[in-house]
Design a protein around this motif. Structure first.
Motif, mmCIF file in Angstrom:
data_model
loop_
_atom_site.group_PDB
_atom_site.id
_atom_site.type_symbol
_atom_site.label_atom_id
_atom_site.label_comp_id
_atom_site.label_asym_id
_atom_site.label_seq_id
_atom_site.Cartn_x
_atom_site.Cartn_y
_atom_site.Cartn_z
ATOM 1 N N ILE A 88 0.860 -1.183 0.000
ATOM 2 C CA ILE A 88 0.000 0.000 0.000
ATOM 3 C C ILE A 88 0.894 1.229 0.000
ATOM 4 N N ILE A 89 0.725 2.065 -1.016
ATOM 5 C CA ILE A 89 1.485 3.307 -1.134
ATOM 6 C C ILE A 89 0.534 4.476 -0.915
ATOM 7 N N ILE A 90 0.797 5.257 0.108
ATOM 8 C CA ILE A 90 0.007 6.459 0.379
ATOM 9 C C ILE A 90 0.809 7.646 -0.130
ATOM 10 N N ASP A 91 0.374 8.210 -1.252
ATOM 11 C CA ASP A 91 1.116 9.302 -1.874
ATOM 12 C C ASP A 91 0.563 10.656 -1.433
ATOM 13 N N GLU A 92 1.425 11.663 -1.476
ATOM 14 C CA GLU A 92 1.039 13.042 -1.134
ATOM 15 C C GLU A 92 0.478 13.139 0.281
#
Length: 249
Positions: free
Chosen positions: A141-145
């Protein structure tokens, strides 16, 4: 290799070449990021605008073998960003949008059983918690910004912190351009050890600032913007301004 509780069939290893553009600063850190992800459950990537973190991080995970037992979730704050980033990554991986790389936003789901990298808004991922508290369909899981700190992002950060204990095999990557790195690292500490931080420089370009006299107050802002752009296009700007590129308003 990741091991999730997902009941999805294991996909074949990604066979197509995965290239990392040499002109992106994050490409120089690809091996360091790979090593950090392999060693730690949660990694914080602090990348300035233009570093390439948004497009290259999911590709790094794909190159590591993730995306076979579960999908690589990659969140964006806005729908337009989820769509455009998905399209760009699909292009770089030479796959059709909706197949190897897909996206899901409100009212639109352009993904399939073959999707390895799935772009989505923060709200879509948060909604999935309602029926799957373990997010078992994902192995990364990549949480960007994350610096935008919307309610959805803050809820996700809290939920993912507790999910780390329930799913130790799950890999989580938090990315941002401007955040308090020390606080984030401490918040996501595991067994008293702060999360590792990898900083990536951005790309800067020369910017010239030009000024025009105040406009007539009777003119609406859109009209003023149009007039200004017309002056730039006609070459009425002073100095060494180069108007051959695009204009960002």
């Amino acid at each position: 290799m990741s091991k999730t509780t997902s009941k999805e069939p294991i996909k074949e290893p990604w066979s197509a070449p995965i290239d990392f553009p040499s002109n992106l600063p994050i490409s120089l850190k690809a091996q360091e990021i790979t090593d950090a992800i392999a060693k730690h459950q949660l990694v914080i990537v602090a990348g300035e605008t233009g570093s390439g973190k948004t497009t290259q991080l999911p590709k790094i995970c794909l190159a590591m073998g993730y995306g076979q037992r579960g999908q690589i979730a990659h969140t964006q704050p806005r729908r337009i960003a989820a769509r455009t980033v998905a399209d760009r990554i699909a292009s770089e991986l030479n796959t059709q949008l909706g197949e190897g790389v897909g996206y899901q936003v409100r009212f639109t789901d352009k993904s399939s059983a073959d999707t390895r990298i799935k772009l989505m808004t923060d709200g879509v991922l948060l909604a999935e918690f309602q029926h799957d508290r373990r997010l078992s369909k994902y192995d990364v899981i990549i949480i960007d910004e994350a610096h935008e700190r919307s309610l959805n992002i803050d809820f996700l950060l809290g939920l993912l912190k507790s999910l780390c204990k329930k799913r130790p095999e799950l890999k989580i990557i938090i990315t941002s351009a401007t955040i308090d790195l020390a606080k984030f690292a401490e918040h996501f500490s595991i067994k008293g050890v702060p999360a590792p931080i990898i900083e990536v420089s951005g790309r800067t370009f020369p910017v010239e600032t030009l000024y025009w006299p105040p406009q007539d107050e009777n003119h609406a802002l859109p009209d003023i913007i149009v007039q200004t752009c017309e002056k730039v296009i006609r070459g009425e700007a002073k100095g060494e301004f180069n108007a051959r590129g695009d204009i960002l308003v």
